[in-house]
Design an enzyme around this catalytic site. Structure first.
Site, PDB file in Angstrom:
ATOM      1  N   SER A   1       4.603  -5.354  64.502  1.00  0.00           N
ATOM      2  CA  SER A   1       5.218  -5.305  63.014  1.00  0.00           C
ATOM      3  C   SER A   1       6.589  -5.332  63.241  1.00  0.00           C
ATOM      4  O   SER A   1       7.039  -4.480  63.212  1.00  0.00           O
ATOM      5  CB  SER A   1       4.123  -4.942  62.237  1.00  0.00           C
ATOM      6  OG  SER A   1       4.459  -4.673  60.266  1.00  0.00           O
TER       7      SER A   1
ATOM      8  N   LYS B   1       4.669 -10.083  63.913  1.00  0.00           N
ATOM      9  CA  LYS B   1       4.880  -9.660  62.557  1.00  0.00           C
ATOM     10  C   LYS B   1       6.326  -9.630  61.759  1.00  0.00           C
ATOM     11  O   LYS B   1       6.880  -8.109  62.329  1.00  0.00           O
ATOM     12  CB  LYS B   1       3.723  -9.203  62.198  1.00  0.00           C
ATOM     13  CG  LYS B   1       3.820  -9.258  60.642  1.00  0.00           C
ATOM     14  CD  LYS B   1       2.164  -8.466  60.336  1.00  0.00           C
ATOM     15  CE  LYS B   1       2.374  -7.512  59.358  1.00  0.00           C
ATOM     16  NZ  LYS B   1       1.371  -6.986  59.133  1.00  0.00           N
ATOM     17  N   LEU B   2       6.957 -10.550  60.709  1.00  0.00           N
ATOM     18  CA  LEU B   2       7.802 -10.531  60.630  1.00  0.00           C
ATOM     19  C   LEU B   2       7.952 -10.188  58.961  1.00  0.00           C
ATOM     20  O   LEU B   2       7.128 -11.264  58.721  1.00  0.00           O
ATOM     21  CB  LEU B   2       8.681 -11.144  60.292  1.00  0.00           C
ATOM     22  CG  LEU B   2       9.499 -12.240  61.659  1.00  0.00           C
ATOM     23  CD1 LEU B   2      10.263 -13.425  61.661  1.00  0.00           C
ATOM     24  CD2 LEU B   2      10.224 -11.012  62.940  1.00  0.00           C
ATOM     25  N   LYS B   3       8.592  -8.573  58.841  1.00  0.00           N
ATOM     26  CA  LYS B   3       7.518  -8.698  57.582  1.00  0.00           C
ATOM     27  C   LYS B   3       9.157  -9.081  56.171  1.00  0.00           C
ATOM     28  O   LYS B   3      10.468  -9.216  56.590  1.00  0.00           O
ATOM     29  CB  LYS B   3       8.778  -6.959  56.999  1.00  0.00           C
ATOM     30  CG  LYS B   3       7.401  -6.006  58.029  1.00  0.00           C
ATOM     31  CD  LYS B   3       6.174  -6.538  57.015  1.00  0.00           C
ATOM     32  CE  LYS B   3       5.387  -4.770  57.128  1.00  0.00           C
ATOM     33  NZ  LYS B   3       4.348  -4.906  56.789  1.00  0.00           N
TER      34      LYS B   3
ATOM     35  N   ASP C   1       4.890 -11.328  56.883  1.00  0.00           N
ATOM     36  CA  ASP C   1       3.543 -10.252  55.844  1.00  0.00           C
ATOM     37  C   ASP C   1       4.486  -9.842  54.977  1.00  0.00           C
ATOM     38  O   ASP C   1       6.020  -9.630  54.931  1.00  0.00           O
ATOM     39  CB  ASP C   1       3.943  -9.065  56.154  1.00  0.00           C
ATOM     40  CG  ASP C   1       2.935  -7.817  55.869  1.00  0.00           C
ATOM     41  OD1 ASP C   1       2.345  -8.629  54.839  1.00  0.00           O
ATOM     42  OD2 ASP C   1       1.996  -6.761  56.163  1.00  0.00           O
TER      43      ASP C   1
ATOM     44  N   ASN D   1       3.174  -8.194  51.319  1.00  0.00           N
ATOM     45  CA  ASN D   1       3.389  -7.448  51.196  1.00  0.00           C
ATOM     46  C   ASN D   1       3.902  -6.866  49.414  1.00  0.00           C
ATOM     47  O   ASN D   1       4.322  -6.788  48.603  1.00  0.00           O
ATOM     48  CB  ASN D   1       4.381  -5.497  51.428  1.00  0.00           C
ATOM     49  CG  ASN D   1       3.560  -5.063  53.352  1.00  0.00           C
ATOM     50  OD1 ASN D   1       4.456  -5.200  53.524  1.00  0.00           O
ATOM     51  ND2 ASN D   1       2.520  -4.543  53.087  1.00  0.00           N
TER      52      ASN D   1
ATOM     53  N   GLU E   1       0.458 -13.151  55.233  1.00  0.00           N
ATOM     54  CA  GLU E   1       0.090 -12.165  54.715  1.00  0.00           C
ATOM     55  C   GLU E   1       0.321 -11.508  53.672  1.00  0.00           C
ATOM     56  O   GLU E   1       1.816 -11.533  53.165  1.00  0.00           O
ATOM     57  CB  GLU E   1      -0.038 -11.450  55.500  1.00  0.00           C
ATOM     58  CG  GLU E   1      -0.249  -9.802  56.138  1.00  0.00           C
ATOM     59  CD  GLU E   1      -0.730  -9.092  56.550  1.00  0.00           C
ATOM     60  OE1 GLU E   1       0.408  -8.757  57.453  1.00  0.00           O
ATOM     61  OE2 GLU E   1      -1.191  -7.616  56.880  1.00  0.00           O
TER      62      GLU E   1
ATOM     63  N   ASP F   1      -4.062  -8.281  52.512  1.00  0.00           N
ATOM     64  CA  ASP F   1      -4.441  -7.247  53.591  1.00  0.00           C
ATOM     65  C   ASP F   1      -4.810  -5.882  51.871  1.00  0.00           C
ATOM     66  O   ASP F   1      -5.535  -5.411  51.839  1.00  0.00           O
ATOM     67  CB  ASP F   1      -3.122  -6.314  54.028  1.00  0.00           C
ATOM     68  CG  ASP F   1      -3.065  -5.747  54.458  1.00  0.00           C
ATOM     69  OD1 ASP F   1      -3.349  -4.275  53.881  1.00  0.00           O
ATOM     70  OD2 ASP F   1      -1.521  -4.466  54.678  1.00  0.00           O
TER      71      ASP F   1
ATOM     72  N   LYS G   1      -7.829  -3.186  57.813  1.00  0.00           N
ATOM     73  CA  LYS G   1      -7.622  -2.060  57.823  1.00  0.00           C
ATOM     74  C   LYS G   1      -9.070  -0.673  57.369  1.00  0.00           C
ATOM     75  O   LYS G   1      -9.419  -0.835  56.300  1.00  0.00           O
ATOM     76  CB  LYS G   1      -6.102  -1.538  56.834  1.00  0.00           C
ATOM     77  CG  LYS G   1      -5.266  -2.588  57.633  1.00  0.00           C
ATOM     78  CD  LYS G   1      -3.941  -1.851  56.241  1.00  0.00           C
ATOM     79  CE  LYS G   1      -2.304  -2.521  57.379  1.00  0.00           C
ATOM     80  NZ  LYS G   1      -1.629  -2.879  56.132  1.00  0.00           N
TER      81      LYS G   1
ATOM     82  N   GLY H   1      -2.191  -2.206  60.609  1.00  0.00           N
ATOM     83  CA  GLY H   1      -1.404  -0.633  61.418  1.00  0.00           C
ATOM     84  C   GLY H   1      -1.217  -0.242  60.078  1.00  0.00           C
ATOM     85  O   GLY H   1      -0.784  -1.165  59.173  1.00  0.00           O
TER      86      GLY H   1
END
Ligand code: OSB
Ligand code: MG
Length: 370
Positions: free
Chosen positions: A136, A162-164, A190, A192, A215, A240, A264, A292
């Protein structure tokens, strides 16, 4: 089994590089460890994934410590027939606090399985001895910095990137990674929860990049907007933050809010609930992968056991220890051909080494038991 003694350790591990997401930057991983001794003389270890601040989830480290001490341990120590399998039911009168519960359940599982000589992987139903893993990648100050970081991870052999992302850091970094490294790299993003319903048309532009998934673009409780996006975008939507139980997973799938689930264990209240999500997704043909929380070697070991179940068909956010820490509190997990080995020893198969734990230790709190 009865609980004889519990120590709660707070540890702080500097990260090898700051980790930035749409909700904040972390330079250290501060974690709460549960060391639990039973009446049969075995010790079990659990890791609480709650972060210092309630920004990813509502739980936070010092609150989790309080909940474990004041509310969870008393109901568990009072029970003469305590077992890891019954712990979740016993802790039910305490509402929420899934990360705190997961840490206690993990320590009970570790102790019980150590005593029985069975690995957590075998107990959960693992079918693989090693698993392919991803990394990540946080939000960076520049595209150059991002490309250098991704180049390093691909060179190390990671099976996917995975790119934020967040508004202002989405299409360009994804395009830059695709242009530099090509279409064969397994790539996902992702957010968030950084987007809102007005961003639907913008997010559809991600379809140009052949991503494995997107995500959690929207708020945890906004299944409806996730379903609207899923209906309009070719890229699979993965949840998530929205999934805190097996029931949530069923609801989200029924509503069409996702077609892939990030599992998770801390977020859903433990490894046993995580396995239930795996089981129901597998029955429904829905891929899952192990998320994670910048775990120490303890949580990483247990996550590897989970990720070895047959329905975990996508690489997880379970990177090598060196991606996170200069010095972990356990023996490091090392990448071998893009994979990490699933621990095979009894329980979670690993324990802190004394020097590593001492180097990271902030405080130890011996909990007085009724
Ligand atoms: O959203 O998956 C997330 C880390 C902390 C909190 C939330 C998330 C993450 C990660 C890092 O993406 C995953 C890892 O490598 O541990
Ligand atoms: Mg996430």
């Amino acid at each position: 089994m009865k609980i004889k003694q519990v120590a709660l350790h707070e540890v702080a591990l500097p990260l090898v590089s700051p980790f930035r997401t749409s909700v904040g930057v972390q330079e250290h991983r501060v974690a709460l460890l549960v060391e639990l001794r039973t009446d049969d003389g075995v010790t079990g270890w659990g890791e609480c994934v709650a972060e210092e601040d309630p920004s990813y989830a509502s739980e936070y480290l010092s609150g989790a410590r309080e909940v474990i001490r004041r509310f969870l341990l008393p109901v568990l120590t009072a029970d003469p027939r305590l077992s890891a399998a019954r712990a979740a039911e016993l802790m039910k009168p305490v509402r929420g606090h899934r990360m705190a519960k997961a840490a206690v359940e993990m320590a009970l599982l570790d102790a019980e399985l150590r005593r029985a000589g069975i690995s957590l992987a075998e107990h959960l139903g693992a079918v693989r001895e090693s698993v392919p893993v991803g990394v990540s990648v946080g939000i960076m100050d520049s595209l150059d910095e991002l490309i250098t970081a991704v180049d390093g991870y691909l060179g190390a052999g990671y099976a996917r990137i995975k790119l934020k992302i967040e508004p202002g850091w989405d299409l360009e970094p994804v395009a830059a990674v695709r242009e530099t490294f090509g279409s064969a790299v397994a790539l996902q993003v992702d957010a968030n929860t950084a987007y809102s319903p007005v961003d639907l048309a913008h997010l559809r532009k991600l379809d140009a990049f052949g991503l494995t998934l997107i995500e959690q673009p929207f708020a945890p409780d906004d299944l409806e907007t996730h379903a609207r996006l899923a209906a309009r975008i070719d890229t699979p939507v993965c949840l998530d933050e929205s999934i805190t139980s097996a029931r949530d997973a069923v609801t989200a799938l029924r509503q069409g809010a996702c077609s892939i689930v990030n599992v998770k264990p801390g977020r859903v209240g433990g490894y046993l609930e995580a396995r239930r999500i795996h089981d129901l997704c597998q029955a429904a043909g829905v891929p899952v992968w192990c998320g994670g929380m910048l775990e120490t070697g303890l949580g990483r070991a247990a996550n590897l056991a989970l990720a070895a179940l047959p329905g975990f068909t996508l690489p997880g956010d379970i990177s090598a220890s060196a991606r996170y820490f200069h010095r972990d509190i356990t023996d490091p997990f090392v990448l071998e051909g893009g994979r990490l080995r699933v621990p095979s020893g009894p329980g979670i198969g690993i324990a802190p080494d004394a020097a590593g734990l001492a180097a990271a230790l902030v405080t130890t709190d011996l909990v007085p038991l009724g």
